[in-house]
Design a protein around this motif. Structure first.
Motif: not given
Lengths: 146, 137
Positions: A99, A103-104, A106, A109, A112, B37-39, B43, B47, B50
């Motif tokens: 996450f 770019p998932l 919420l 997430l 999953w 595929l990635w931030r 960003e 995050l 997490w």
């Protein structure tokens, strides 16, 4: 190792993991996944990768069953479910990391994490109920955290 | 409880450093091949907590599994647990490869790195955590 029961437990775990995965991730979460189209292969490509999906579930089910068989208090559905819950949490960790880097949403997430926890808890209960270790191989650990 | 906490902290520090080394340095160029595929870096930085929570959850659950069913077997039992968990996770990674356009070499390098990671985590937890007593019927 009780190989006959191990084999039956492995097949049951494989079938459950595969069916649950299809229902949860591919059916219930289908629209949620499509909210981030760049994240997934186009639907037309998915068929050609089905072999990898099947192989992945085969490997996952085999080694999860082996883990349950090696787990000391194995032989009961409750103990298997507890192990499955903890395994589900081990695999939920990388979803949290995903996450942060992918770019998932919420919603994806949460889906999953819930999926991993439910899937492995039930799979653990199934394996625990089917697989019974030979009594001579059970080792009791008198546990007291210190 | 004290050994549980020490095992958790030691394994967590290793996992954090190894994760940074593997994903942030060694595989950096492989990740760069699929930027969609990635931030973005900004960003990801916002995050970052997490990642910390995710790694803590992995280590906490790992030590819990070890303490509840593998304790007493020492380093070998810890390594065995790490291997079983990680090879099952490779199965999960193959499932992700089937549905996400992740490059195959990222799956291969990531899996090799994760096996090394979990073997070392298992050895550390097995070496540090000891049950109160072990008896056989």
């Amino acid at each position: 190792m009780n190989w006959n029961k191990f084999f039956v437990a492995f097949i049951a775990a494989f079938v459950f993991l595969f069916v649950f995965g299809f229902l949860w991730y591919a059916t219930l979460m289908h629209d949620t996944h499509r909210e981030v189209p760049t994240l997934l292969r186009p639907e037309a490509d998915l068929k050609s990768y089905f072999g990898w999906l099947a192989l992945g579930h085969f490997v996952m089910a085999f080694f999860f069953t082996l883990l349950c068989a090696r787990y000391v208090p194995s032989g009961r559905a409750g103990a298997g479910a507890m192990l499955g819950l903890l395994v589900g949490l081990v695999y939920a960790g990388p979803h949290l990391i995903s996450f942060a880097v992918q770019p998932l949403t919420l919603k994806i997430l949460c889906g999953w994490i819930a999926g991993a926890v439910i899937q492995f808890t039930v799979a653990g209960a199934i394996v625990g109920a089917i697989y019974k270790p030979p009594t001579g191989q059970i080792m009791y650990v008198k546990e007291r955290l210190r | 409880m004290r050994r549980f906490i020490i095992a958790f902290i030691a394994a967590y520090i290793f996992l954090f450093v190894w994760g940074w080394l593997l994903n942030g340095i060694l595989l950096k160029d492989v990740y760069a091949e699929t930027p969609n595929l990635w931030r973005s870096q900004t960003e990801m930085a916002s995050l970052f907590h997490w990642i910390i929570i995710g790694q803590a959850l992995v280590v906490f659950s790992f030590v819990m599994i070890y303490a509840s069913g593998f304790a007493g077997g020492g380093i070998i039992a810890g390594i065995r647990l790490g291997l079983l968990l990680e090879i099952a996770a490779i199965g999960m990674r193959l499932g992700f490869y089937a549905v996400q356009p992740i490059p195959g070499k990222l799956i291969v390098y990531g899996s090799i790195g994760a096996v090394i990671e979990m073997v070392i985590v298992g050895a550390m937890v097995g070496g540090i955590y000891k049950p109160a007593s072990v008896r056989q019927p």
